[in-house]
Design an enzyme around this catalytic site. Structure first.
Site, PDB file in Angstrom:
ATOM      1  N   ILE A  16       0.843  -1.203   0.000  1.00  0.00           N
ATOM      2  CA  ILE A  16       0.000   0.000   0.000  1.00  0.00           C
ATOM      3  C   ILE A  16       0.879   1.255   0.000  1.00  0.00           C
ATOM      4  CG2 ILE A  16      -1.758   1.275   1.312  1.00  0.00           C
ATOM      5  CD1 ILE A  16      -2.738  -1.570   2.305  1.00  0.00           C
ATOM      6  N   ASN A  39       9.341  -6.804   4.930  1.00  0.00           N
ATOM      7  CA  ASN A  39       8.353  -7.496   4.091  1.00  0.00           C
ATOM      8  C   ASN A  39       8.242  -6.824   2.723  1.00  0.00           C
ATOM      9  OD1 ASN A  39       6.416  -9.585   3.783  1.00  0.00           O
ATOM     10  ND2 ASN A  39       4.758  -8.095   4.022  1.00  0.00           N
ATOM     11  N   ILE A  63      11.023   1.551  12.654  1.00  0.00           N
ATOM     12  CA  ILE A  63      10.279   2.558  13.430  1.00  0.00           C
ATOM     13  C   ILE A  63      10.452   2.385  14.944  1.00  0.00           C
ATOM     14  CG2 ILE A  63       8.525   3.234  11.719  1.00  0.00           C
ATOM     15  CD1 ILE A  63       6.648   1.147  13.106  1.00  0.00           C
ATOM     16  N   SER A 128      -7.606  -0.532  10.176  1.00  0.00           N
ATOM     17  CA  SER A 128      -8.211  -1.648   9.471  1.00  0.00           C
ATOM     18  C   SER A 128      -9.666  -1.829   9.885  1.00  0.00           C
ATOM     19  CB  SER A 128      -7.403  -2.902   9.825  1.00  0.00           C
ATOM     20  OG  SER A 128      -8.112  -4.043   9.455  1.00  0.00           O
ATOM     21  N   TYR A 153      -3.010  -9.179  15.891  1.00  0.00           N
ATOM     22  CA  TYR A 153      -2.858  -8.146  14.849  1.00  0.00           C
ATOM     23  C   TYR A 153      -3.949  -7.088  15.016  1.00  0.00           C
ATOM     24  CZ  TYR A 153      -3.586  -5.821  10.385  1.00  0.00           C
ATOM     25  OH  TYR A 153      -3.799  -4.870   9.415  1.00  0.00           O
ATOM     26  N   LYS A 157      -3.809  -2.940  16.184  1.00  0.00           N
ATOM     27  CA  LYS A 157      -4.369  -1.801  15.430  1.00  0.00           C
ATOM     28  C   LYS A 157      -5.299  -0.984  16.320  1.00  0.00           C
ATOM     29  CE  LYS A 157      -2.446  -2.189  11.492  1.00  0.00           C
ATOM     30  NZ  LYS A 157      -1.557  -1.167  10.964  1.00  0.00           N
ATOM     31  N   ASN A 183     -10.748  -4.015   2.210  1.00  0.00           N
ATOM     32  CA  ASN A 183      -9.827  -5.016   1.635  1.00  0.00           C
ATOM     33  C   ASN A 183      -9.123  -4.458   0.398  1.00  0.00           C
ATOM     34  OD1 ASN A 183     -11.613  -6.524   3.415  1.00  0.00           O
ATOM     35  ND2 ASN A 183     -10.642  -8.343   2.595  1.00  0.00           N
TER      36      ASN A 183
HETATM   37  P1  NAD Z   1       3.247  -4.572   3.522  1.00  0.00           P
HETATM   38  O1  NAD Z   1       3.827  -5.623   4.401  1.00  0.00           O
HETATM   39  O2  NAD Z   1       3.351  -4.731   2.055  1.00  0.00           O
HETATM   40  O3  NAD Z   1       3.880  -3.147   3.916  1.00  0.00           O
HETATM   41  C1  NAD Z   1       4.297  -2.835   5.221  1.00  0.00           C
HETATM   42  C2  NAD Z   1       5.700  -2.265   5.124  1.00  0.00           C
HETATM   43  O4  NAD Z   1       6.162  -1.925   6.446  1.00  0.00           O
HETATM   44  C3  NAD Z   1       6.713  -3.257   4.551  1.00  0.00           C
HETATM   45  O5  NAD Z   1       7.433  -2.612   3.518  1.00  0.00           O
HETATM   46  C4  NAD Z   1       7.624  -3.610   5.715  1.00  0.00           C
HETATM   47  O6  NAD Z   1       8.939  -3.893   5.299  1.00  0.00           O
HETATM   48  C5  NAD Z   1       7.516  -2.361   6.574  1.00  0.00           C
HETATM   49  N1  NAD Z   1       7.740  -2.575   8.000  1.00  0.00           N
HETATM   50  C6  NAD Z   1       7.205  -3.530   8.808  1.00  0.00           C
HETATM   51  N2  NAD Z   1       7.643  -3.377  10.070  1.00  0.00           N
HETATM   52  C7  NAD Z   1       8.478  -2.285  10.081  1.00  0.00           C
HETATM   53  C8  NAD Z   1       9.224  -1.642  11.079  1.00  0.00           C
HETATM   54  N3  NAD Z   1       9.229  -2.078  12.339  1.00  0.00           N
HETATM   55  N4  NAD Z   1       9.964  -0.555  10.731  1.00  0.00           N
HETATM   56  C9  NAD Z   1       9.982  -0.106   9.437  1.00  0.00           C
HETATM   57  N5  NAD Z   1       9.287  -0.706   8.452  1.00  0.00           N
HETATM   58  C10 NAD Z   1       8.535  -1.774   8.765  1.00  0.00           C
HETATM   59  O7  NAD Z   1       1.717  -4.380   3.972  1.00  0.00           O
HETATM   60  P2  NAD Z   1       0.580  -3.476   3.327  1.00  0.00           P
HETATM   61  O8  NAD Z   1      -0.500  -4.376   2.856  1.00  0.00           O
HETATM   62  O9  NAD Z   1       1.153  -2.478   2.429  1.00  0.00           O
HETATM   63  O10 NAD Z   1       0.027  -2.774   4.652  1.00  0.00           O
HETATM   64  C11 NAD Z   1       0.382  -1.448   5.007  1.00  0.00           C
HETATM   65  C12 NAD Z   1      -0.369  -1.092   6.270  1.00  0.00           C
HETATM   66  O11 NAD Z   1      -1.770  -1.172   6.043  1.00  0.00           O
HETATM   67  C13 NAD Z   1      -0.055  -2.024   7.453  1.00  0.00           C
HETATM   68  O12 NAD Z   1       0.037  -1.246   8.630  1.00  0.00           O
HETATM   69  C14 NAD Z   1      -1.271  -2.929   7.490  1.00  0.00           C
HETATM   70  O13 NAD Z   1      -1.518  -3.419   8.788  1.00  0.00           O
HETATM   71  C15 NAD Z   1      -2.381  -1.979   7.034  1.00  0.00           C
HETATM   72  N6  NAD Z   1      -3.538  -2.670   6.470  1.00  0.00           N
HETATM   73  C16 NAD Z   1      -3.365  -3.531   5.407  1.00  0.00           C
HETATM   74  C17 NAD Z   1      -4.462  -4.202   4.881  1.00  0.00           C
HETATM   75  C18 NAD Z   1      -4.304  -5.169   3.731  1.00  0.00           C
HETATM   76  O14 NAD Z   1      -5.227  -5.971   3.487  1.00  0.00           O
HETATM   77  N7  NAD Z   1      -3.200  -5.135   2.990  1.00  0.00           N
HETATM   78  C19 NAD Z   1      -5.744  -3.998   5.417  1.00  0.00           C
HETATM   79  C20 NAD Z   1      -5.887  -3.111   6.488  1.00  0.00           C
HETATM   80  C21 NAD Z   1      -4.771  -2.453   7.001  1.00  0.00           C
HETATM   81  N1  UFG Z   2     -10.447 -16.595   1.608  1.00  0.00           N
HETATM   82  C1  UFG Z   2     -10.571 -17.851   1.052  1.00  0.00           C
HETATM   83  N2  UFG Z   2      -9.433 -18.505   0.691  1.00  0.00           N
HETATM   84  C2  UFG Z   2      -8.184 -17.976   0.854  1.00  0.00           C
HETATM   85  C3  UFG Z   2      -8.071 -16.683   1.426  1.00  0.00           C
HETATM   86  C4  UFG Z   2      -9.225 -16.028   1.799  1.00  0.00           C
HETATM   87  O1  UFG Z   2     -11.683 -18.353   0.883  1.00  0.00           O
HETATM   88  O2  UFG Z   2      -7.188 -18.643   0.511  1.00  0.00           O
HETATM   89  C5  UFG Z   2     -11.681 -15.848   1.962  1.00  0.00           C
HETATM   90  C6  UFG Z   2     -11.776 -15.486   3.422  1.00  0.00           C
HETATM   91  O3  UFG Z   2     -12.355 -16.528   4.156  1.00  0.00           O
HETATM   92  C7  UFG Z   2     -12.638 -14.211   3.358  1.00  0.00           C
HETATM   93  C8  UFG Z   2     -12.228 -13.572   2.041  1.00  0.00           C
HETATM   94  O4  UFG Z   2     -11.654 -14.614   1.266  1.00  0.00           O
HETATM   95  O5  UFG Z   2     -14.005 -14.563   3.276  1.00  0.00           O
HETATM   96  C9  UFG Z   2     -11.200 -12.453   2.185  1.00  0.00           C
HETATM   97  O6  UFG Z   2     -10.089 -12.937   2.944  1.00  0.00           O
HETATM   98  P1  UFG Z   2      -8.693 -12.159   3.031  1.00  0.00           P
HETATM   99  O7  UFG Z   2      -7.762 -13.016   3.814  1.00  0.00           O
HETATM  100  O8  UFG Z   2      -8.261 -11.727   1.682  1.00  0.00           O
HETATM  101  O9  UFG Z   2      -9.072 -10.831   3.817  1.00  0.00           O
HETATM  102  P2  UFG Z   2      -9.707 -10.627   5.268  1.00  0.00           P
HETATM  103  O10 UFG Z   2     -11.036  -9.955   5.057  1.00  0.00           O
HETATM  104  O11 UFG Z   2      -9.695 -11.861   6.051  1.00  0.00           O
HETATM  105  O12 UFG Z   2      -8.671  -9.631   5.948  1.00  0.00           O
HETATM  106  C10 UFG Z   2      -8.121  -8.494   5.258  1.00  0.00           C
HETATM  107  C11 UFG Z   2      -6.691  -8.250   5.761  1.00  0.00           C
HETATM  108  C12 UFG Z   2      -6.693  -7.837   7.214  1.00  0.00           C
HETATM  109  C13 UFG Z   2      -7.614  -6.664   7.387  1.00  0.00           C
HETATM  110  C14 UFG Z   2      -9.001  -6.981   6.845  1.00  0.00           C
HETATM  111  C15 UFG Z   2      -9.930  -5.795   6.944  1.00  0.00           C
HETATM  112  O13 UFG Z   2      -5.917  -9.433   5.625  1.00  0.00           O
HETATM  113  O14 UFG Z   2      -5.401  -7.461   7.578  1.00  0.00           O
HETATM  114  O15 UFG Z   2      -8.907  -7.358   5.476  1.00  0.00           O
HETATM  115  O16 UFG Z   2      -9.313  -4.685   6.418  1.00  0.00           O
HETATM  116  F1  UFG Z   2      -7.710  -6.378   8.698  1.00  0.00           F
END
Ligand code: NAD
Ligand code: UFG
Length: 341
Positions: A16, A39, A63, A128, A153, A157, A183
């Site tokens: 993101i 990551n 951080i 989230s 997790y 948050k 999502n």
């Molecule tokens: P991502 O893992 O691709 O990005 C997170 C980044 O943070 C990575 O580049 C990682 O190297 C870096 N990082 C982790 N710990 C660190 C630390 N201690 N110091 C410095 N850098 C660090 O994940 P993303 O999907 O891009 O998520 C970004 C943010 O959005 C996260 O906080 C995640 O919890 C939140 N979020 C993601 C989703 C989703 O579905 N992807 C949904 C809701 C919230």
């Molecule tokens: N699912 C499957 N098979 C898979 C993976 C997921 O059927 O292999 C289903 C899950 O059961 C769910 C839907 O697909 O019904 C979406 O699942 P995701 O794992 O893609 O996403 P979640 O909604 O579980 O969670 C995501 C992020 C969380 C975040 C949340 C709300 O992973 O970090 O959205 O923002 F908190």
């Protein structure tokens, strides 16, 4: 173009954060990415430059490292912070809660302390929809009470959200946006940046696209007996570029007013796993084999957003539809079968 401000994006090399960084650069902001690459890959930064011809400053660091943050804020005149850094794998957080509380909670508090010391009080935080828990009433708006999250997790948050609320109450100088993501999926339309998870993906869309590319054999659909129209889980999928635009709007809004603001970032629509699969197959021309298996522990039946507040207060709404999300996901996956490697 003259840079309008200098924004720090923590976690800016990640999925993101890289899309937010690109959008900020394209809008004329300067960007400093601070990331420990735990990551992600620095290749995402080079790709950003390829897309827009501008390069963010990149500082590798953690951080939780007080000194590194202090050096960072001494070196750059940063106006505001978009805080995406953190760990996000739900299952891993259950196995290793301390690592999650260390990165997500301690890391956030350390960052906030460093910001205050450097007189920087503008923050957008990646939260989230997980904080809403399992609600029977959909869509959820920002007034919906937060629930007790079911995993470390989610708790990390919610804890940071609580810290931010207390901080905004304690000192009027803070200007904070808590961005509750639903999502996020998809990728930039260039196919140059996208989601590159380590190992076997936990999330649905990266899993499906790795089946399509031949890296994984079959999708397992977790649960076919939910109280939803087709029995599979329903979620609010939002294109990552729409989400990035939402951050630009949030950043602008908090530059005009102080205090704590909470905004939902979703599309406002719920799609089931089977609907999403169908959309992916149409966009990619690939057939995705699947089995319907038992529900995944901790999953909720359905969740989608009421996004009225973001529309009214930010003038923001998600523009891209499910087909756009699937086309962009597939382009990224097809062009980068092994991610950034
Ligand atoms: P991502 O893992 O691709 O990005 C997170 C980044 O943070 C990575 O580049 C990682 O190297 C870096 N990082 C982790 N710990 C660190 C630390 N201690 N110091 C410095 N850098 C660090 O994940 P993303 O999907 O891009 O998520 C970004 C943010 O959005 C996260 O906080 C995640 O919890 C939140 N979020 C993601 C989703 C989703 O579905 N992807 C949904 C809701 C919230
Ligand atoms: N699912 C499957 N098979 C898979 C993976 C997921 O059927 O292999 C289903 C899950 O059961 C769910 C839907 O697909 O019904 C979406 O699942 P995701 O794992 O893609 O996403 P979640 O909604 O579980 O969670 C995501 C992020 C969380 C975040 C949340 C709300 O992973 O970090 O959205 O923002 F908190």
């Amino acid at each position: 173009m003259k840079e309008t401000s200098l924004v720090l994006v923590t976690g800016g090399a990640g999925y993101i954060g890289s899309h937010i960084t690109l959008s900020l650069l394209e809008a004329g902001h300067g960007v400093v990415v601070f990331d420990n690459l735990s990551n992600s890959s620095a290749e995402s930064i080079s790709r950003i430059e390829k897309i827009c011809g501008k390069k963010p400053h990149f500082v590798m660091g953690d951080i939780r490292d007080k000194q590194a943050l202090s050096n960072l804020f001494n070196r750059y005149h940063i106006d505001s912070v978009i805080h995406c850094a953190g760990l996000k794998a739900v299952g891993e957080s259950v196995k290793d809660p301390l690592t999650y509380f260390s990165n997500n909670l301690v890391g956030s508090v350390t960052l906030l302390e460093a910001m205050a010391r450097a007189n920087i009080f503008r923050l957008v935080f990646s939260s989230s929809a997980t904080v809403y828990g399992d609600s029977p009433n959909m869509p959820v708006n920002e007034k919906h009470p937060t629930a007790a999250p079911t995993n470390p997790y989610g708790r990390s948050k919610l804890m940071v959200e609580d810290v931010l609320r207390d901080l905004a109450t304690s000192d009027q100088r803070w200007s904070i946006a808590t961005a509750r993501y639903f999502n996020p999926i998809g990728a930039h339309s260039s196919g140059l940046i996208g989601e590159a998870p380590n190992g076997i993906p936990n999330n649905l869309v990266p899993y499906i696209s790795q089946v399509a590319i031949g890296k994984l054999k079959k999708l397992q659909i977790f649960g076919g007996d939910y109280p939803t129209p087709d029995g599979t889980g329903v979620r609010d999928y939002i294109h990552v570029m729409d989400l990035a635009q939402g951050h630009l709007k949030a950043l602008h809004a908090i530059s005009l007013k102080n205090g704590l603001n909470i905004w939902n970032f979703g599309s406002g629509k719920g799609y089931s796993v089977l609907e999403l699969l169908d959309a992916f197959e149409n966009a990619s021309g690939k057939k995705i084999p699947y089995d319907i298996v038992a529900r995944r522990a901790g999953d909720i039946p359905k969740c989608w957003a009421n996004t009225d507040k973001a529309r009214q207060e930010l003038g923001w709404r998600a523009e891209k539809n499910l087909n756009d999300m699937m086309i962009d996901t597939w382009r990224w996956q097809k062009n980068n079968p092994t991610g950034y490697n």
